[in-house]
Design an enzyme around this catalytic site. Structure first.
Site, mmCIF file in Angstrom:
data_model
loop_
_atom_site.group_PDB
_atom_site.id
_atom_site.type_symbol
_atom_site.label_atom_id
_atom_site.label_comp_id
_atom_site.label_asym_id
_atom_site.label_seq_id
_atom_site.Cartn_x
_atom_site.Cartn_y
_atom_site.Cartn_z
ATOM 1 N N MET A 182 6.687 -3.133 16.186
ATOM 2 C CA MET A 182 7.039 -3.927 15.082
ATOM 3 C C MET A 182 7.363 -5.645 15.929
ATOM 4 S SD MET A 182 6.877 -2.324 12.519
ATOM 5 C CE MET A 182 7.457 -3.692 11.307
ATOM 6 N N GLY A 201 -0.130 -8.590 6.278
ATOM 7 C CA GLY A 201 0.350 -8.634 4.641
ATOM 8 C C GLY A 201 -0.003 -10.086 4.159
ATOM 9 N N ASP A 251 3.175 0.664 3.341
ATOM 10 C CA ASP A 251 4.613 0.463 3.740
ATOM 11 C C ASP A 251 5.655 1.302 2.993
ATOM 12 O OD1 ASP A 251 4.651 -1.070 6.295
ATOM 13 O OD2 ASP A 251 3.824 -2.508 4.707
ATOM 14 N N HIS A 304 -3.017 -0.323 5.177
ATOM 15 C CA HIS A 304 -1.711 -0.106 5.643
ATOM 16 C C HIS A 304 -0.452 -0.126 4.383
ATOM 17 C CE1 HIS A 304 1.614 -0.335 8.660
ATOM 18 N NE2 HIS A 304 2.288 -1.077 7.899
ATOM 19 N N GLY A 342 7.932 -8.348 3.973
ATOM 20 C CA GLY A 342 6.755 -9.116 4.471
ATOM 21 C C GLY A 342 6.901 -10.532 4.660
ATOM 22 N N GLY A 343 6.070 -11.167 5.291
ATOM 23 C CA GLY A 343 6.264 -12.934 5.171
ATOM 24 C C GLY A 343 7.298 -13.161 6.146
ATOM 25 N N MET A 366 9.160 2.565 1.996
ATOM 26 C CA MET A 366 10.645 2.327 2.448
ATOM 27 C C MET A 366 11.552 2.997 1.628
ATOM 28 S SD MET A 366 10.321 -2.028 2.954
ATOM 29 C CE MET A 366 8.924 -2.583 3.772
ATOM 30 N N HIS A 415 3.070 3.897 6.913
ATOM 31 C CA HIS A 415 4.098 3.466 7.805
ATOM 32 C C HIS A 415 5.437 3.848 7.198
ATOM 33 C CE1 HIS A 415 6.440 -0.452 9.771
ATOM 34 N NE2 HIS A 415 7.101 0.762 10.251
ATOM 35 N N ASP A 439 2.644 -5.002 13.821
ATOM 36 C CA ASP A 439 2.888 -5.113 12.504
ATOM 37 C C ASP A 439 4.154 -6.398 12.495
ATOM 38 O OD1 ASP A 439 3.348 -4.856 9.812
ATOM 39 O OD2 ASP A 439 4.042 -2.823 9.979
ATOM 40 N N MET A 493 9.016 3.897 6.580
ATOM 41 C CA MET A 493 10.302 3.433 6.930
ATOM 42 C C MET A 493 11.520 4.089 6.234
ATOM 43 S SD MET A 493 9.287 -0.581 7.259
ATOM 44 C CE MET A 493 7.590 -0.023 6.408
ATOM 45 N N SER A 542 -1.723 -4.979 4.824
ATOM 46 C CA SER A 542 -0.406 -4.309 4.157
ATOM 47 C C SER A 542 -0.257 -4.512 2.749
ATOM 48 C CB SER A 542 0.777 -4.760 4.985
ATOM 49 O OG SER A 542 2.119 -4.414 4.271
#
Ligand code: DX5
Ligand code: ZN
Length: 215
Positions: free
Chosen positions: A136, A197, A34, A32, A143-144, A36, A65, A175, A67, A7
């Site tokens: 998900m 990620g 993300d 990947h 992340g994290g 957002m 992805h 993910d 979001m 990611s």
């Protein structure tokens, strides 16, 4: 065959080209990405202009992805960029079947993502239309975060749902919080694409991490 999709959210945003090069050389299968919007999730990243700028710099397929609250508005734009998977969130789309057809008509593959609180059974009537189900294993936005373990059961359910309708080609992707402890759990449950990620970009040897996550 397990595919690993690092990611970009955990990459160095000031040095994306270099970070993408390291994971491509390290054996990643997809990138990947993300996207957002600060509305669907409490974070804002980047949109199509950045994805477009990155496209010429790698041969890795793009796994986008979204979001965002209005994914349908971006289908044409991402198709023109040359995206492999266009994945939207079930929670924001009242006409998922229509959107899936629109995505597929452009030549992209269509994915649906489920938040930790959204049940897999809701996908029953579109299971044969899907190219990918994204489970998900964290609440989307950052992340994290730590892996939410009910995702393991949901991966199994997604695989069963696809099997039940004879959809043998669709991917079950997971993910959030994927690392050396959680990857074996979701692989065993039937996931075939793992997003990672912080595990990949935080590793001193990214190639080795990708290899180990693949199992
Ligand atoms: C979270 C994103 C993830 C995130 C995963 O909303 O969808 O793709 O980057 O990061 P890790 O692997 O660090 O949990
Ligand atoms: Zn993601």
């Amino acid at each position: 065959m397990i595919q690993i999709a690092p990611s970009m959210l955990s990459a160095d945003f000031s040095n994306l080209r270099e970070d993408i090069r390291t994971i491509e050389e390290g054996g990643a299968d997809l990138l990947h990405i993300d996207v957002m919007d600060g509305h669907f999730v409490p974070n804002l990243t980047f949109g199509a202009p950045i994805v477009k700028a990155l496209r010429p710099h790698t041969t890795l397929p793009f796994d986008v992805h979204l979001m965002v609250t209005n994914p349908a508005d971006y289908v044409e734009e991402y198709a023109k960029i040359g995206v492999e998977y266009f994945t939207f969130h079930w929670e924001v789309v009242p006409h998922a079947h229509r959107l899936i057809q629109a995505i597929k008509s452009t030549g992209m593959k269509a994915g649906v993502s489920l938040n930790p609180s959204t049940p897999v059974s809701l996908l029953e009537d579109i299971a044969s239309d899907l190219d990918l189900i994204l489970i998900m294993s964290v609440n989307p936005g950052f992340g994290g975060q730590s892996f939410i373990s009910n995702a393991v059961k949901k991966v199994q359910q997604a695989r069963q749902l696809l099997d039940a309708v004879g959809n043998t080609t669709a991917v079950v992707e997971v993910d959030g919080g994927i690392n050396l402890e959680t990857a074996p759990l979701v692989r065993k449950a039937g996931a075939t694409m793992l997003v990672a990620g912080s595990a990949v970009f935080g590793a001193s040897d990214r190639a080795d991490m990708i290899r180990q996550l693949r199992g």
